[in-house]
Design a protein around this motif. Structure first.
Motif, PDB file in Angstrom:
ATOM      1  N   TRP B  35       0.842  -1.208   0.000  1.00 32.55           N
ATOM      2  CA  TRP B  35       0.000   0.000   0.000  1.00 32.55           C
ATOM      3  C   TRP B  35       0.872   1.251   0.000  1.00 32.55           C
ATOM      4  O   TRP B  35       1.853   1.332   0.736  1.00 32.55           O
ATOM      5  CB  TRP B  35      -0.906   0.026   1.221  1.00 32.55           C
ATOM      6  N   TYR B  36       0.464   2.234  -0.798  1.00 32.19           N
ATOM      7  CA  TYR B  36       1.167   3.508  -0.903  1.00 32.19           C
ATOM      8  C   TYR B  36       0.198   4.652  -0.636  1.00 32.19           C
ATOM      9  O   TYR B  36      -0.997   4.560  -0.933  1.00 32.19           O
ATOM     10  CB  TYR B  36       1.751   3.705  -2.312  1.00 32.19           C
ATOM     11  N   GLN B  37       0.765   5.738  -0.142  1.00 25.64           N
ATOM     12  CA  GLN B  37       0.042   6.998  -0.005  1.00 25.64           C
ATOM     13  C   GLN B  37       0.654   7.994  -0.975  1.00 25.64           C
ATOM     14  O   GLN B  37       1.890   8.066  -1.091  1.00 25.64           O
ATOM     15  CB  GLN B  37       0.169   7.525   1.419  1.00 25.64           C
ATOM     16  N   GLN B  38      -0.179   8.754  -1.670  1.00 17.51           N
ATOM     17  CA  GLN B  38       0.329   9.778  -2.570  1.00 17.51           C
ATOM     18  C   GLN B  38      -0.385  11.095  -2.299  1.00 17.51           C
ATOM     19  O   GLN B  38      -1.613  11.166  -2.328  1.00 17.51           O
ATOM     20  CB  GLN B  38       0.148   9.377  -4.036  1.00 17.51           C
ATOM     21  N   ARG B  39       0.407  12.105  -2.058  1.00 21.13           N
ATOM     22  CA  ARG B  39      -0.131  13.455  -1.913  1.00 21.13           C
ATOM     23  C   ARG B  39       0.025  14.193  -3.233  1.00 21.13           C
ATOM     24  O   ARG B  39       0.910  13.840  -4.039  1.00 21.13           O
ATOM     25  CB  ARG B  39       0.570  14.180  -0.776  1.00 21.13           C
ATOM     26  N   PRO B  40      -0.800  15.212  -3.478  1.00 21.87           N
ATOM     27  CA  PRO B  40      -0.758  15.909  -4.778  1.00 21.87           C
ATOM     28  C   PRO B  40       0.629  16.426  -5.122  1.00 21.87           C
ATOM     29  O   PRO B  40       1.301  17.053  -4.286  1.00 21.87           O
ATOM     30  CB  PRO B  40      -1.752  17.067  -4.571  1.00 21.87           C
ATOM     31  N   GLY B  41       1.055  16.118  -6.327  1.00 15.84           N
ATOM     32  CA  GLY B  41       2.342  16.603  -6.811  1.00 15.84           C
ATOM     33  C   GLY B  41       3.546  15.851  -6.288  1.00 15.84           C
ATOM     34  O   GLY B  41       4.691  16.235  -6.570  1.00 15.84           O
ATOM     35  N   LYS B  42       3.313  14.785  -5.537  1.00 12.51           N
ATOM     36  CA  LYS B  42       4.411  14.017  -4.949  1.00 12.51           C
ATOM     37  C   LYS B  42       4.397  12.586  -5.458  1.00 12.51           C
ATOM     38  O   LYS B  42       3.382  12.100  -5.955  1.00 12.51           O
ATOM     39  CB  LYS B  42       4.304  14.001  -3.423  1.00 12.51           C
ATOM     40  N   ALA B  43       5.518  11.918  -5.312  1.00 11.91           N
ATOM     41  CA  ALA B  43       5.591  10.499  -5.653  1.00 11.91           C
ATOM     42  C   ALA B  43       4.865   9.677  -4.589  1.00 11.91           C
ATOM     43  O   ALA B  43       4.749  10.101  -3.435  1.00 11.91           O
ATOM     44  CB  ALA B  43       7.051  10.058  -5.745  1.00 11.91           C
ATOM     45  N   PRO B  44       4.391   8.513  -4.963  1.00  9.37           N
ATOM     46  CA  PRO B  44       3.833   7.611  -3.949  1.00  9.37           C
ATOM     47  C   PRO B  44       4.866   7.286  -2.877  1.00  9.37           C
ATOM     48  O   PRO B  44       6.076   7.270  -3.149  1.00  9.37           O
ATOM     49  CB  PRO B  44       3.454   6.367  -4.751  1.00  9.37           C
ATOM     50  N   ASN B  45       4.383   6.996  -1.694  1.00  4.48           N
ATOM     51  CA  ASN B  45       5.248   6.676  -0.564  1.00  4.48           C
ATOM     52  C   ASN B  45       4.748   5.390   0.077  1.00  4.48           C
ATOM     53  O   ASN B  45       3.555   5.269   0.397  1.00  4.48           O
ATOM     54  CB  ASN B  45       5.236   7.828   0.445  1.00  4.48           C
ATOM     55  N   ILE B  46       5.634   4.437   0.273  1.00  6.41           N
ATOM     56  CA  ILE B  46       5.234   3.141   0.809  1.00  6.41           C
ATOM     57  C   ILE B  46       4.739   3.280   2.247  1.00  6.41           C
ATOM     58  O   ILE B  46       5.381   3.923   3.080  1.00  6.41           O
ATOM     59  CB  ILE B  46       6.393   2.115   0.720  1.00  6.41           C
TER      60      ILE B  46
END
Lengths: 118, 106
Positions: B35-46
């Motif tokens: 599962w990843y979280q992605q904030r606007p304008g940023k790369a996904p983060n594990i």
């Protein structure tokens, strides 16, 4: 701490070749695979393929005929080339490291928006 | 290719709520689900690897479960910084594939 820094052209003409580079800082380059992933509103996140330091590659079959990747161990860099681009290739392109026994992606590069123009 | 289907595609919630996101694989993938979280304008983060392993620095309000074809990400007690888009990814087979994402909105 490993960091990935991407560079390359942000605007490519239709039918031409997209080229991007990803430089690895702060960690080992050899011994790992390095991936390219793209993200577009239409297709979401799409794994393009991966390469290791010795040049072993695995590509997504959906792009295999147009993709090539290379690795330069002297510069800790990987490169992506995508030929014969169309508007459908407009996306944010990321490099990322598959990590762990189970190949999740960490870390990621900052992303490069590539727009294909006609 | 293994298809990953996330639901819902978006949801509205409030700070303090608990939310659950589902990811379904088109074939069994064991526990090779991340599962990843992605904030606007940023790369996904594990956030979570291998179904349920919380990555360093990820708050304990995040949890993952499942196996085979059905997986869930739960965020208990939503915080303002949790409003983002969440993706699942399978690494059981190549090509590696991702879910379509779930946008968690206020």
């Amino acid at each position: 701490q490993v960091q990935l820094q991407q560079s390359g052209a942000g605007l490519v003409k239709s039918s031409e070749t997209l080229s991007l580079t990803c430089t690895v800082y702060g960690g080992s380059f050899s011994g790992f695979f390095w991936s390219w992933i793209r993200q577009s509103p239409g297709k979401g996140l799409e794994w393009i393929g991966e390469i290791n330091h010795s040049g072993t590659t695995r590509y997504n079959p959906s792009l295999k005929s147009r993709v090539s990747m290379s690795a330069d161990t002297s510069k800790n860099q990987i490169s992506l080339r995508l030929t014969s681009v169309t508007a459908a290739d407009t996306a944010v392109y990321y490099c990322a490291r598959p990590w762990g026994l189970d190949n999740w992606f960490d870390p990621w590069g900052q992303g490069s928006l590539v727009t294909v123009s006609s | 290719d293994i298809q990953m289907t996330q639901s819902p595609s978006s949801l509205s919630a409030s700070v303090g709520d608990s939310v659950t996101i589902t990811c379904r694989a088109s074939q069994s993938i064991g526990t090779s689900l991340h599962w990843y979280q992605q904030r606007p304008g940023k790369a996904p983060n594990i956030l979570i690897s291998s179904t349920s392993t919380l990555q360093n620095g990820v708050p304990s309000r995040f949890s993952g479960s499942g196996s085979g074809t059905d997986f869930t990400l739960t965020i208990s007690t939503l915080q303002p910084e949790d409003f983002a888009t969440y993706f699942c990814q399978q690494s059981y087979n190549t090509p590696l594939t991702f879910g379509g994402g779930t946008k968690v909105e206020i």
